[in-house]
Design an enzyme around this catalytic site. Sequence first.
Site, PDB file in Angstrom:
ATOM      1  N   ASP A   2      -9.805  -1.608  11.554  1.00  0.00           N
ATOM      2  CA  ASP A   2      -9.051  -0.631  12.340  1.00  0.00           C
ATOM      3  C   ASP A   2      -9.945   0.374  13.054  1.00  0.00           C
ATOM      4  O   ASP A   2      -9.469   1.130  13.905  1.00  0.00           O
ATOM      5  CB  ASP A   2      -8.081   0.135  11.432  1.00  0.00           C
ATOM      6  CG  ASP A   2      -6.935  -0.747  10.955  1.00  0.00           C
ATOM      7  OD1 ASP A   2      -6.614  -1.728  11.649  1.00  0.00           O
ATOM      8  OD2 ASP A   2      -6.359  -0.456   9.895  1.00  0.00           O
TER       9      ASP A   2
ATOM     10  N   ARG B  42      -0.206  -7.368   7.917  1.00  0.00           N
ATOM     11  CA  ARG B  42      -1.338  -8.254   7.618  1.00  0.00           C
ATOM     12  C   ARG B  42      -1.756  -8.146   6.164  1.00  0.00           C
ATOM     13  O   ARG B  42      -2.164  -9.139   5.554  1.00  0.00           O
ATOM     14  CB  ARG B  42      -2.495  -7.952   8.555  1.00  0.00           C
ATOM     15  CG  ARG B  42      -2.889  -6.497   8.606  1.00  0.00           C
ATOM     16  CD  ARG B  42      -3.861  -6.248   9.730  1.00  0.00           C
ATOM     17  NE  ARG B  42      -4.144  -4.830   9.886  1.00  0.00           N
ATOM     18  CZ  ARG B  42      -5.035  -4.369  10.734  1.00  0.00           C
ATOM     19  NH1 ARG B  42      -5.737  -5.193  11.480  1.00  0.00           N
ATOM     20  NH2 ARG B  42      -5.252  -3.082  10.840  1.00  0.00           N
ATOM     21  N   ASP B  43      -1.677  -6.943   5.572  1.00  0.00           N
ATOM     22  CA  ASP B  43      -2.015  -6.792   4.159  1.00  0.00           C
ATOM     23  C   ASP B  43      -1.097  -7.652   3.293  1.00  0.00           C
ATOM     24  O   ASP B  43      -1.541  -8.350   2.382  1.00  0.00           O
ATOM     25  CB  ASP B  43      -1.900  -5.336   3.726  1.00  0.00           C
ATOM     26  CG  ASP B  43      -3.040  -4.485   4.243  1.00  0.00           C
ATOM     27  OD1 ASP B  43      -4.114  -5.041   4.528  1.00  0.00           O
ATOM     28  OD2 ASP B  43      -2.856  -3.258   4.363  1.00  0.00           O
TER      29      ASP B  43
ATOM     30  N   THR C 172      -4.979  -2.861  -2.847  1.00  0.00           N
ATOM     31  CA  THR C 172      -6.009  -3.218  -1.892  1.00  0.00           C
ATOM     32  C   THR C 172      -6.047  -4.730  -1.724  1.00  0.00           C
ATOM     33  O   THR C 172      -5.765  -5.479  -2.668  1.00  0.00           O
ATOM     34  CB  THR C 172      -7.389  -2.713  -2.352  1.00  0.00           C
ATOM     35  OG1 THR C 172      -8.411  -3.359  -1.588  1.00  0.00           O
ATOM     36  CG2 THR C 172      -7.634  -2.990  -3.828  1.00  0.00           C
ATOM     37  N   GLY C 173      -6.416  -5.163  -0.517  1.00  0.00           N
ATOM     38  CA  GLY C 173      -6.582  -6.588  -0.280  1.00  0.00           C
ATOM     39  C   GLY C 173      -7.674  -7.204  -1.123  1.00  0.00           C
ATOM     40  O   GLY C 173      -7.745  -8.430  -1.262  1.00  0.00           O
TER      41      GLY C 173
ATOM     42  N   TRP D 233      -9.066  -6.952  12.213  1.00  0.00           N
ATOM     43  CA  TRP D 233      -8.937  -6.496  10.816  1.00  0.00           C
ATOM     44  C   TRP D 233      -9.524  -5.103  10.628  1.00  0.00           C
ATOM     45  O   TRP D 233      -9.002  -4.286   9.862  1.00  0.00           O
ATOM     46  CB  TRP D 233      -9.652  -7.507   9.908  1.00  0.00           C
ATOM     47  CG  TRP D 233      -9.739  -7.063   8.480  1.00  0.00           C
ATOM     48  CD1 TRP D 233      -8.813  -7.273   7.495  1.00  0.00           C
ATOM     49  CD2 TRP D 233     -10.801  -6.313   7.888  1.00  0.00           C
ATOM     50  NE1 TRP D 233      -9.245  -6.701   6.322  1.00  0.00           N
ATOM     51  CE2 TRP D 233     -10.462  -6.106   6.538  1.00  0.00           C
ATOM     52  CE3 TRP D 233     -11.999  -5.802   8.367  1.00  0.00           C
ATOM     53  CZ2 TRP D 233     -11.275  -5.414   5.658  1.00  0.00           C
ATOM     54  CZ3 TRP D 233     -12.820  -5.108   7.502  1.00  0.00           C
ATOM     55  CH2 TRP D 233     -12.460  -4.917   6.168  1.00  0.00           C
TER      56      TRP D 233
ATOM     57  N   GLN E  68     -10.371   0.040  -3.208  1.00  0.00           N
ATOM     58  CA  GLN E  68     -10.521  -0.289  -1.792  1.00  0.00           C
ATOM     59  C   GLN E  68     -11.963  -0.213  -1.323  1.00  0.00           C
ATOM     60  O   GLN E  68     -12.462  -1.093  -0.630  1.00  0.00           O
ATOM     61  CB  GLN E  68      -9.661   0.659  -0.945  1.00  0.00           C
ATOM     62  CG  GLN E  68      -9.722   0.386   0.542  1.00  0.00           C
ATOM     63  CD  GLN E  68      -9.418   1.627   1.371  1.00  0.00           C
ATOM     64  OE1 GLN E  68     -10.169   2.589   1.381  1.00  0.00           O
ATOM     65  NE2 GLN E  68      -8.278   1.589   2.049  1.00  0.00           N
TER      66      GLN E  68
ATOM     67  N   ARG F  91       0.847  -1.196   0.000  1.00  0.00           N
ATOM     68  CA  ARG F  91       0.000   0.000   0.000  1.00  0.00           C
ATOM     69  C   ARG F  91       0.883   1.246   0.000  1.00  0.00           C
ATOM     70  O   ARG F  91       0.565   2.267   0.601  1.00  0.00           O
ATOM     71  CB  ARG F  91      -0.936   0.016   1.218  1.00  0.00           C
ATOM     72  CG  ARG F  91      -1.676  -1.291   1.493  1.00  0.00           C
ATOM     73  CD  ARG F  91      -2.590  -1.719   0.371  1.00  0.00           C
ATOM     74  NE  ARG F  91      -3.274  -2.965   0.683  1.00  0.00           N
ATOM     75  CZ  ARG F  91      -2.807  -4.176   0.374  1.00  0.00           C
ATOM     76  NH1 ARG F  91      -1.660  -4.318  -0.281  1.00  0.00           N
ATOM     77  NH2 ARG F  91      -3.503  -5.256   0.699  1.00  0.00           N
TER      78      ARG F  91
ATOM     79  N   GLU G 207     -15.582   1.932   6.268  1.00  0.00           N
ATOM     80  CA  GLU G 207     -16.065   1.054   7.331  1.00  0.00           C
ATOM     81  C   GLU G 207     -17.429   1.454   7.882  1.00  0.00           C
ATOM     82  O   GLU G 207     -18.013   0.714   8.677  1.00  0.00           O
ATOM     83  CB  GLU G 207     -15.053   1.003   8.478  1.00  0.00           C
ATOM     84  CG  GLU G 207     -13.787   0.216   8.181  1.00  0.00           C
ATOM     85  CD  GLU G 207     -12.656   1.056   7.635  1.00  0.00           C
ATOM     86  OE1 GLU G 207     -11.499   0.614   7.699  1.00  0.00           O
ATOM     87  OE2 GLU G 207     -12.927   2.176   7.125  1.00  0.00           O
TER      88      GLU G 207
END
Length: 797
Positions: free
Chosen positions: A488, A363-364, A704-705, A486, A685, A347, A632
Amino acid sequence: MQYGYFDDEAKEYVITRPDTPQSWSNYLGSTEYGAIITNNAGGYGFYKSGARGRFLRLRFNNIPMDQPGRYFYLRDAENGDYWSASWQPVGKPLDQYESTCRHGTAYTVMTSRYAGMATEATYFVPLGQTFEYWRLKISNESERPRQISAFSFCEFTNQWDTFQDQVNLQYSLFIVRGEYNDGLLRIAIHDNLTSDDEAELKSDMSSRAWMALVGAPVVGYDTSQGDFLGPYRSYHNPLVVEQGQCTNSNAYGDNACGTLQADLTLQPGESRELLIMMGIGEARVVGQQTVAEFGSLARAEAELQKLKESWHSKLGSLVVETPDEELNHTINVWGLYNCLITFAWSRAASLVYNGERDGLGFRDSVQDILGVAAAIPEEAQARLELMLTGQLANGGAIPIVKPFDHRPGFEVPPNPEEYRSDDCLWFFNAVPAFVGETGDMDFYLKVLPYADEGEDTVLGHLRRALEFNLERTGRNNLPCGLSADWNDCLRLGYYGESLFVAFQLRLGLTVYAEVAAHFSQDEEVAWALAHRDKLDVYIQRYTWDGDWFIWAIGDDGTVYGTKAYEEGQVYLNTQVWSVISGAATPEQAERCLQTVAEKLATPYGLMLSAPPFVKTPIDVMRAVVFNPGIKENAGIFNHTQGWGVMAECMMGHGDRAYEYYRASMPAAYNGRSEIRQMEPYVQGQTTYSIYSPRPGNTRTAWLTGAAAWSYYSATQYILGLRPEAAGLRIDPCIPSAWDGFKATRRFRGCVVEVTVTNPDGVCRGVKSLTLNGELLADNLVPADKLAEHNRVEVVLG
């Protein structure tokens, strides 16, 4: 509205209208020398780090969002008219100016036609090099001779550290110099300091760049941006281009640019080619040597072909033919290419990421491995080992791993209150995926150091990951969310409990038990399953709300994600992960997925939660800072879409799984790009949901994941081509209307051609499977039965 089309044969996306809703971008180069370029030649360049090695400038959060860039300006000496080889920055009227952009695999080609002149500009970074080519072909399509001046332009940073360049101007405006000597532009920052091309990136270092022109004499130059543009002007009307002659300015402080001028005479039907070479290093040494070796049109063409061959070979790991052409575009080219770019840059650098994430987010980057294990297994292993050495001896992780200065055994752990609860649990997805791809079970026995101290086998690293969460539980014996799971935005208090992490932990315990069983470690199997059994009791006792699973439990005992809670009632992650982890009973799995369909599904994807947060205190849920329907806060967070697809496939719901997949699949919006606005060939994203006034708008492209999970869920769950240590499992879950599909999969040095037929119109269920004419007992193609070339025929029913 449609702005372009997919050309899968060339492995390109072709933009036929330059006035795209947003700047549509591509990546050039590698993690050593990288670049971003848009359909209008905007973008920037960076060496090793988008934050500390940025040598070409971009002015972020601007309209358009991609300026400046790598520009060619053209001027007709007869009438003084001028334009650019890309539509922008000059921006001639589109009823007079024709433009096409072909974004390929690490190269971009732009063509234009204006006033009887045609151009073709090709941009790329040769494999393994720290310079780039800009190749320009100019053709006279008119019936008279033309006198054309061509000007290059880019804007160098004054300091490679983006904060110093963009913010600390009282310093950075006074440290750059530019000059032209011996046929090359020379740009130097901190010119009084000794240059060391191998030094680590730091503020007080000498940084140099160079530019050369091949194919015509240099008749003028400028290295002062102010002199090139002129006062009160901008990129669309530079004074030098308007007047038709460079000023031969030498930057001395202020801002530097790279402009070389060539004057050409072209007869009717005649074409000329020019080559701009631009790179980093001392012009008098690196620049001269590079031009001597690479400075010809023939060499540039050879390097472009090498680049294409390299990238196209990676894309050949899986080629499919399904009834959905848009899925074919996604799987065969752009879905995997998106994964490869995200794997490379995490990222760290885009038109949105501005250096705030310098390095590999832990983690990404672990999750990114899922998307590339088949295409680049050796690189995937190297990354996986790197991230394992970012794990701490206590089982937690450092939040950012910086490959350029990572020191396993000597890294400083974060403060205890900064640990995130999900970091190392992603290894239970990534490690089995890699081992399944390679068949290398001994990888679990490889010894790797921890970030801070000590070392262990990979299996030992996995046990510590489990212990980290088992040792940090709340009052209901569920894993603590710590500073964040996951999500945030979740603020549960340090001892608040995350159900999402509980499901991750359950999956981890299952995977660990299976691997330990392979190595006949019976005590370890018993240990993992005993903890899993206890966890199952607490999950069932505290987290089922009747129609769905709750979200989390605060450290004050507040239960979030229940019918009684007004905002954020239903949380996507806990519903789909209850299925993925195997924690839900069959009845719970069916019911909670039905709740997702009723309360979270939209035409644009699955919302992360609903209803949005408006009144919830910020110290409980930071998502309240976002507008409702974005990110989110009841937005469509595309990272999670693949999880929804996987859960539905695991339940055999192929029609719903594919409905969800297409809702967020970029290519599905190619004919209606005004909705999504972002590039229709890569993931974004976040997508605005139905709680916003602009549903379907998508933002933050490429990195992006969503890239890895979208590709992973489509290839391994919808198409069902799932590698395991013992072989290739074939377990499709497709729309019932499909009559089948074909796929060619590269697997452990072999080629596997798969033909799936669906005569009964089912979604899932393998009735028969043959390998090279041999009927197999189940749907696993054993690795030890594979020949060099294989034919697999699958009948669903």
